[in-house]
Design an enzyme around this catalytic site. Structure first.
Site, PDB file in Angstrom:
ATOM      1  N   ASP A 175       1.037   4.254  -1.826  1.00 31.28           N
ATOM      2  CA  ASP A 175       1.129   5.110  -3.024  1.00 31.28           C
ATOM      3  C   ASP A 175       0.022   6.153  -3.097  1.00 31.28           C
ATOM      4  O   ASP A 175      -0.414   6.523  -4.186  1.00 31.28           O
ATOM      5  CB  ASP A 175       1.086   4.256  -4.315  1.00 31.28           C
ATOM      6  CG  ASP A 175       2.089   3.135  -4.275  1.00 31.28           C
ATOM      7  OD1 ASP A 175       3.226   3.390  -3.863  1.00 31.28           O
ATOM      8  OD2 ASP A 175       1.721   2.007  -4.642  1.00 31.28           O
ATOM      9  N   ASN A 195      11.417  -0.457   0.617  1.00 28.22           N
ATOM     10  CA  ASN A 195      10.262  -0.780  -0.233  1.00 28.22           C
ATOM     11  C   ASN A 195       9.408   0.456  -0.530  1.00 28.22           C
ATOM     12  O   ASN A 195       8.589   0.439  -1.429  1.00 28.22           O
ATOM     13  CB  ASN A 195       9.390  -1.886   0.398  1.00 28.22           C
ATOM     14  CG  ASN A 195       9.039  -1.619   1.856  1.00 28.22           C
ATOM     15  OD1 ASN A 195       9.571  -0.710   2.472  1.00 28.22           O
ATOM     16  ND2 ASN A 195       8.141  -2.418   2.394  1.00 28.22           N
ATOM     17  N   ALA A 196       9.572   1.516   0.231  1.00 31.89           N
ATOM     18  CA  ALA A 196       8.777   2.731   0.017  1.00 31.89           C
ATOM     19  C   ALA A 196       9.467   3.598  -1.037  1.00 31.89           C
ATOM     20  O   ALA A 196      10.634   3.385  -1.350  1.00 31.89           O
ATOM     21  CB  ALA A 196       8.654   3.512   1.314  1.00 31.89           C
ATOM     22  N   HIS A 210       9.153   7.842  -2.646  1.00 31.84           N
ATOM     23  CA  HIS A 210       8.478   9.074  -3.033  1.00 31.84           C
ATOM     24  C   HIS A 210       9.541  10.094  -3.458  1.00 31.84           C
ATOM     25  O   HIS A 210      10.722   9.924  -3.168  1.00 31.84           O
ATOM     26  CB  HIS A 210       7.589   9.612  -1.914  1.00 31.84           C
ATOM     27  CG  HIS A 210       8.223   9.577  -0.580  1.00 31.84           C
ATOM     28  ND1 HIS A 210       7.819   8.755   0.428  1.00 31.84           N
ATOM     29  CD2 HIS A 210       9.285  10.251  -0.103  1.00 31.84           C
ATOM     30  CE1 HIS A 210       8.593   8.924   1.469  1.00 31.84           C
ATOM     31  NE2 HIS A 210       9.480   9.828   1.182  1.00 31.84           N
ATOM     32  N   PRO A 239       2.548  -1.527 -13.503  1.00 33.28           N
ATOM     33  CA  PRO A 239       1.295  -0.772 -13.632  1.00 33.28           C
ATOM     34  C   PRO A 239       0.360  -1.122 -12.488  1.00 33.28           C
ATOM     35  O   PRO A 239       0.266  -2.287 -12.096  1.00 33.28           O
ATOM     36  CB  PRO A 239       0.706  -1.244 -14.973  1.00 33.28           C
ATOM     37  CG  PRO A 239       1.497  -2.430 -15.389  1.00 33.28           C
ATOM     38  CD  PRO A 239       2.748  -2.504 -14.572  1.00 33.28           C
ATOM     39  N   ARG A 240      -0.290  -0.117 -11.922  1.00 28.40           N
ATOM     40  CA  ARG A 240      -1.179  -0.390 -10.781  1.00 28.40           C
ATOM     41  C   ARG A 240      -2.601  -0.671 -11.255  1.00 28.40           C
ATOM     42  O   ARG A 240      -3.047  -0.082 -12.254  1.00 28.40           O
ATOM     43  CB  ARG A 240      -1.187   0.814  -9.840  1.00 28.40           C
ATOM     44  CG  ARG A 240       0.184   1.089  -9.249  1.00 28.40           C
ATOM     45  CD  ARG A 240       0.152   2.275  -8.298  1.00 28.40           C
ATOM     46  NE  ARG A 240       1.498   2.587  -7.840  1.00 28.40           N
ATOM     47  CZ  ARG A 240       1.987   3.812  -7.712  1.00 28.40           C
ATOM     48  NH1 ARG A 240       1.243   4.857  -7.987  1.00 28.40           N
ATOM     49  NH2 ARG A 240       3.219   4.013  -7.293  1.00 28.40           N
TER      50      ARG A 240
HETATM   51  P1  IMP Z   1       7.417  -5.980   0.468  1.00 29.46           P
HETATM   52  O1  IMP Z   1       7.025  -4.829   1.305  1.00 29.46           O
HETATM   53  O2  IMP Z   1       8.589  -5.703  -0.418  1.00 29.46           O
HETATM   54  O3  IMP Z   1       7.585  -7.237   1.261  1.00 29.46           O
HETATM   55  O4  IMP Z   1       6.198  -6.269  -0.545  1.00 29.46           O
HETATM   56  C1  IMP Z   1       4.987  -6.850  -0.090  1.00 29.46           C
HETATM   57  C2  IMP Z   1       3.794  -6.282  -0.844  1.00 29.46           C
HETATM   58  O5  IMP Z   1       3.618  -4.923  -0.497  1.00 29.46           O
HETATM   59  C3  IMP Z   1       3.951  -6.307  -2.374  1.00 29.46           C
HETATM   60  O6  IMP Z   1       2.690  -6.559  -2.960  1.00 29.46           O
HETATM   61  C4  IMP Z   1       4.421  -4.892  -2.674  1.00 29.46           C
HETATM   62  O7  IMP Z   1       4.101  -4.508  -3.983  1.00 29.46           O
HETATM   63  C5  IMP Z   1       3.648  -4.097  -1.650  1.00 29.46           C
HETATM   64  N1  IMP Z   1       4.320  -2.843  -1.295  1.00 29.46           N
HETATM   65  C6  IMP Z   1       5.379  -2.684  -0.504  1.00 29.46           C
HETATM   66  N2  IMP Z   1       5.708  -1.383  -0.385  1.00 29.46           N
HETATM   67  C7  IMP Z   1       4.807  -0.707  -1.100  1.00 29.46           C
HETATM   68  C8  IMP Z   1       4.593   0.689  -1.325  1.00 29.46           C
HETATM   69  O8  IMP Z   1       5.313   1.586  -0.828  1.00 29.46           O
HETATM   70  N3  IMP Z   1       3.541   1.000  -2.115  1.00 29.46           N
HETATM   71  C9  IMP Z   1       2.701   0.050  -2.651  1.00 29.46           C
HETATM   72  N4  IMP Z   1       2.878  -1.243  -2.462  1.00 29.46           N
HETATM   73  C10 IMP Z   1       3.912  -1.635  -1.693  1.00 29.46           C
END
Ligand code: IMP
Length: 485
Positions: free
Chosen positions: A50, A81-82, A84, A362-363
């Protein structure tokens, strides 16, 4: 304060003399040492994801690819999971599996072998792009890329009740999909493209049905997240395969063997290459802090694996780490050593919209932690910094930077990816003159930046011993400063 920090501060703040206050002496994309390929750049998240690197990737693609009218944008890790956002003709498009350069004319978009791809979500993204652009750019999905399916999403959620790991995942089935590879039964894009795909994917469903049943859950009735649509139950094998069949028909034209194409294009130095990593080094399973780690390789080494050894990081002219310039953010259970006090954290969270792009959580907000960032930069051999959010600064709030840690015996120690260890160390800070973030907002040249912002960049890059390449100064596409000559 240690002697090296005192010297650096004196040098920058007393004399205004530091290389990073001026543009780089030469263009590192053009003037390269022997063995390094010109016009190649890789950008990774230099902290916990992020960092806002999508903007820069978009800009770099526009800069390099529009000059040559074609170029490769390669994504090497992660999956849905990404997240933008790019803006096309005033329209915001959320990208998850596509890299940011997808909207740049002439871009050849490669979804690499190192990714785990959800076909349903990808079809949705293609659909959105079609609506906004009127056409789909050239897309190549490596036939060896692994599938991350609804079955993986259910297994991931079923496991949550059983183990400590992965509770905070994005719910996109990332870890089971990568685990499939190590367990030696992955389903890949080539399985989906094969004539007997129903048989192959049917066997996969049967196995996951048994696994999920063993964990006390029901694969067919469990609902999974879907991009831009409400959650949906996976359904019977028949329903699961039918849904996949429709997605397969739409994706088939893009699934291809990319190896020879990449080899040929890489050997032509006139074709720019932009590599975009997802997540950040702090989420790497080896270098991050368990359990808040993802399962892919977000480091530049992931490029070697994804291209099957065709491209090694050392051959890439610029290997840039994106970090937020004035603070750090993270989601999950990890306790950052430099956690900011809550008033400042709230201020930054609101001003910089620090809520998860995929999960909306929230981060956590922390002060810049140089030992941690230096560790991440060292393990990935970073050549340049991309400093985002230079407009998040307050004149009434000096910038706090952790320059060193001390252990319980008072010795100076470094970062290690172990929460137990990090809980024992004491961060040491310096406070530096801040600036009015509003005055930095929209700056487009180094000279436009407030003096304190320039000095701070010089300090941070001096501490990291890595020069800056780009900075971002606001949400608009052109709110970018460049240290390129
Ligand atoms: P996963 O990638 O869904 O397995 O998540 C594993 C960990 O990585 C979790 O704590 C997610 O919140 C974090 N995570 C995965 N992708 C991102 C991203 O693009 N930005 C920030 N955190 C991420």
């Amino acid at each position: 304060m240690t002697d090296d920090v005192t010297r650096l501060i004196e040098q920058i703040y007393a004399t205004d003399r530091h290389d990073s206050i001026r543009p780089l002496p030469t263009n590192p994309l053009q003037k390269v040492p022997a063995g390094v390929r010109p016009s190649s750049i890789a950008i990774e998240g230099g902290a916990f994801g992020d960092e806002g690197k999508g903007r820069i990737v978009d800009e770099v693609c526009a800069m390099l690819i529009s000059q040559q009218r074609r170029g490769v944008v390669y994504r090497w890790n992660g999956g849905a999971n990404a997240g933008h956002t790019v803006v096309v003709s005033g329209q915001k498009i959320a990208l998850h599996q596509f890299p940011s350069g997808v909207v740049v004319p002439g871009a050849i978009i490669v979804l690499g072998r190192g990714m785990v791809i959800h076909p349903g979500d990808l079809v949705m993204e293609i659909d959105r792009l079609m609506q906004a652009l009127g056409e789909i750019p050239q897309v190549k999905i490596d036939r060896m890329a692994v599938l991350a399916l609804d079955t993986h999403r259910v297994l991931e959620s079923s496991l949550k009740g059983w183990a400590t790991g992965g509770r905070g995942s994005t719910g996109r089935g990332i870890s089971p999909a990568y685990a499939d590879v190590l367990l030696r039964h992955p389903v890949r894009m080539r399985d989906l493209a094969a004539d007997d795909w129903r048989d192959r994917l049917g066997k996969h469903y049967d196995m996951y049905n048994a696994l999920v049943r063993g964990l006390g859950e029901n694969l067919a009735t469990t609902e999974v997240l879907r991009l831009n649509r409400p959650p949906l139950a996976v359904g019977s094998k028949f329903v699961f395969l039918d849904r996949l069949g429709a997605q397969r028909a739409l994706l088939l034209p893009y699934i291809t063997d990319v190896y020879d194409t990449i080899r040929e294009l890489w050997s032509d130095p006139n074709v720019p290459f932009v590599f975009e990593g997802a997540q950040g080094v702090g989420l790497d399973p080896r270098y991050g802090v368990y359990p808040d780690v993802t399962s892919s390789d977000p480091t530049f080494d992931g490029i070697t694996a994804s291209t099957e050894g065709l491209i090694r990081p050392a051959q890439i002219a610029v290997r840039a780490a994106a970090i937020k310039a004035t603070y750090m953010s993270s989601v999950g259970q990890r306790r950052l050593p430099t956690q900011a006090e809550s008033l400042l954290a709230t201020r930054i969270r609101e001003d910089a919209h620090e809520y998860g792009a995929t999960t909306r959580r929230p981060r956590d907000i922390a002060h810049i932690d140089v030992p941690c960032l230096r560790f991440f930069a060292r393990v990935t051999d970073v050549t340049h910094l991309v400093l985002t959010h230079l407009d998040i600064a307050y004149p009434d709030q000096p910038i706090r930077v952790c320059t060193h840690y001390r252990d319980t015996a008072g010795r100076q120690v470094g970062y290690r990816p172990d929460q137990g260890y990090l809980d024992t160390i004491q961060p040491e800070y310096v406070e530096l003159p801040s600036w009015d973030g509003q005055a930095a907002r929209g700056a487009r040249t180094i000279e436009d930046l407030p003096r304190e912002a320039r000095q701070y960049v010089a300090f941070l890059s001096g501490m990291m011993d890595i020069p800056p390449l780009f900075g971002t100064t606001g949400p608009q596409r052109d709110d970018i400063v460049s240290w390129l000559p």
